[in-house]
Motif scaffolding. Sequence first.
Motif, mmCIF file in Angstrom:
data_model
loop_
_atom_site.group_PDB
_atom_site.id
_atom_site.type_symbol
_atom_site.label_atom_id
_atom_site.label_comp_id
_atom_site.label_asym_id
_atom_site.label_seq_id
_atom_site.Cartn_x
_atom_site.Cartn_y
_atom_site.Cartn_z
ATOM 1 N N UNK A 1 59.622 51.931 2.122
ATOM 2 C CA UNK A 1 59.122 51.163 3.266
ATOM 3 C C UNK A 1 60.086 51.263 4.450
ATOM 4 N N UNK A 2 61.383 51.127 4.177
ATOM 5 C CA UNK A 2 62.377 51.177 5.254
ATOM 6 C C UNK A 2 62.388 52.541 5.935
ATOM 7 N N UNK A 3 62.295 53.609 5.163
ATOM 8 C CA UNK A 3 62.298 54.948 5.762
ATOM 9 C C UNK A 3 61.043 55.166 6.605
ATOM 10 N N UNK A 4 59.916 54.689 6.136
ATOM 11 C CA UNK A 4 58.673 54.795 6.907
ATOM 12 C C UNK A 4 58.830 54.069 8.243
ATOM 13 N N UNK A 5 59.383 52.859 8.205
ATOM 14 C CA UNK A 5 59.563 52.077 9.429
ATOM 15 C C UNK A 5 60.586 52.713 10.364
ATOM 16 N N UNK A 6 61.641 53.321 9.809
ATOM 17 C CA UNK A 6 62.640 54.003 10.648
ATOM 18 C C UNK A 6 62.016 55.172 11.400
ATOM 19 N N UNK A 7 61.066 55.854 10.767
ATOM 20 C CA UNK A 7 60.440 57.021 11.383
ATOM 21 C C UNK A 7 59.358 56.652 12.399
ATOM 22 N N UNK A 8 58.878 55.408 12.346
ATOM 23 C CA UNK A 8 57.784 54.989 13.225
ATOM 24 C C UNK A 8 58.236 54.732 14.651
ATOM 25 N N UNK A 9 57.353 55.015 15.613
ATOM 26 C CA UNK A 9 57.660 54.720 17.014
ATOM 27 C C UNK A 9 57.619 53.213 17.256
ATOM 28 N N UNK A 10 58.587 52.719 18.006
ATOM 29 C CA UNK A 10 58.703 51.276 18.240
ATOM 30 C C UNK A 10 58.472 50.924 19.703
ATOM 31 N N UNK A 11 58.098 49.692 19.901
ATOM 32 C CA UNK A 11 57.963 49.149 21.243
ATOM 33 C C UNK A 11 58.391 47.683 21.195
ATOM 34 N N UNK A 12 59.071 47.198 22.224
ATOM 35 C CA UNK A 12 59.474 45.786 22.211
ATOM 36 C C UNK A 12 58.262 44.871 22.346
ATOM 37 N N UNK A 13 58.355 43.730 21.713
ATOM 38 C CA UNK A 13 57.307 42.716 21.856
ATOM 39 C C UNK A 13 57.640 41.906 23.099
ATOM 40 N N UNK A 14 56.739 41.908 24.048
ATOM 41 C CA UNK A 14 56.942 41.205 25.314
ATOM 42 C C UNK A 14 56.102 39.938 25.299
ATOM 43 N N UNK A 15 56.755 38.814 25.505
ATOM 44 C CA UNK A 15 56.043 37.536 25.541
ATOM 45 C C UNK A 15 55.120 37.519 26.757
ATOM 46 N N UNK A 16 53.875 37.108 26.545
ATOM 47 C CA UNK A 16 52.889 37.080 27.628
ATOM 48 C C UNK A 16 52.164 35.730 27.667
ATOM 49 N N UNK A 17 51.524 35.499 28.775
ATOM 50 C CA UNK A 17 50.639 34.343 28.955
ATOM 51 C C UNK A 17 49.298 34.856 29.472
ATOM 52 N N UNK A 18 48.241 34.167 29.135
ATOM 53 C CA UNK A 18 46.925 34.489 29.677
ATOM 54 C C UNK A 18 46.689 33.599 30.897
ATOM 55 N N UNK A 19 46.271 34.229 31.984
ATOM 56 C CA UNK A 19 46.092 33.526 33.254
ATOM 57 C C UNK A 19 44.719 33.876 33.815
ATOM 58 N N UNK A 20 44.079 32.896 34.427
ATOM 59 C CA UNK A 20 42.857 33.174 35.191
ATOM 60 C C UNK A 20 43.161 32.921 36.661
ATOM 61 N N UNK A 21 42.565 33.746 37.515
ATOM 62 C CA UNK A 21 42.720 33.543 38.954
ATOM 63 C C UNK A 21 41.499 34.121 39.667
ATOM 64 N N UNK A 22 41.321 33.669 40.884
ATOM 65 C CA UNK A 22 40.151 34.047 41.666
ATOM 66 C C UNK A 22 40.595 34.715 42.962
ATOM 67 N N UNK A 23 39.775 35.673 43.414
ATOM 68 C CA UNK A 23 39.996 36.279 44.731
ATOM 69 C C UNK A 23 38.646 36.715 45.290
ATOM 70 N N UNK A 24 38.571 36.904 46.619
ATOM 71 C CA UNK A 24 37.312 37.398 47.176
ATOM 72 C C UNK A 24 37.305 38.925 47.109
#
Length: 194
Positions: A112-135
Motif C-alpha cells: 500500500x505504501x509503495x502504491x501511494x508513493x508512486x501516485x501523483x499528489x495534490x494538496x487539499x485546499x480548504x474551500x467554501x461554497x459561496x453564492x453571488x449575483x451579478x447582472x
Amino acid sequence: MSDTLSAPCTYEEDIKKSRFAAYAAPVASVGEAMDFFAQHSDPAATHNCWAYRIGQAYRFNDDGEPGGTAGRPILQAIEGQDLDRVAVLVVRWFGGIKLGAGGLARAYSGCAAQCLRLGPRTPIIATETVTCRCNYAELPLMKARISQAGVVIDAEHFDGDGAMLTLIVPCAVLDELERTVADITRGRSEWQVV
C-alpha cells in the motif's frame, strides 16, 4: 495540510509466491470509496483487503486475513504519508507459503505504501461554497476575476436580472474576492457563504 491523490494508481509485487496488487484512488465520500473497492476487487483472489480515510472518517477490512494484519496496516500506510480522501485496496492471491502475522502486516502495509508513493499528489485546499449575483454586463469581468483567483464555478442560474453563481472558493482568497466582487457589482452582489 494534507495531500490527496490527484489520480488513481496501482502497484504489484510478489512476496514469497503470493501476488499482491494495490489500487489507490482519491475519494470524496464513503460511498465513492466503497464503489472503488467493489470495482477493483477480484472475486477469484484469496483476499481483498482495504482501508480509507476521509477527514475524520476511516474504516478498514481484513477480508479473512488474521485480525489486524491487513486492513489496519493499509490504513497506517495512508496515515504515514499524511494523505486524506484516499481509498486503498490490496488484493492477494495466495501462493502456498504462509507469511505469518508480521509478514502479512509488512506485505500489506509495504504494498500500500509503495502504491501511494508512486501516485501523483495534490494538496487539499480548504474551500467554501459561496453564492453571488451579478447582472449580464458584469458577468464577463466577474468570470475573469474569479478564474484568476482559482475559483470554480459550480453552478450558474440566469433570470431576467442577471446571473446567480454558485462558487467553490479557496478560503485563502475568500475575503479578497468578496471585496473584488463587491467592486465589480457596486455592492449588489448578494455575496453569501453557504
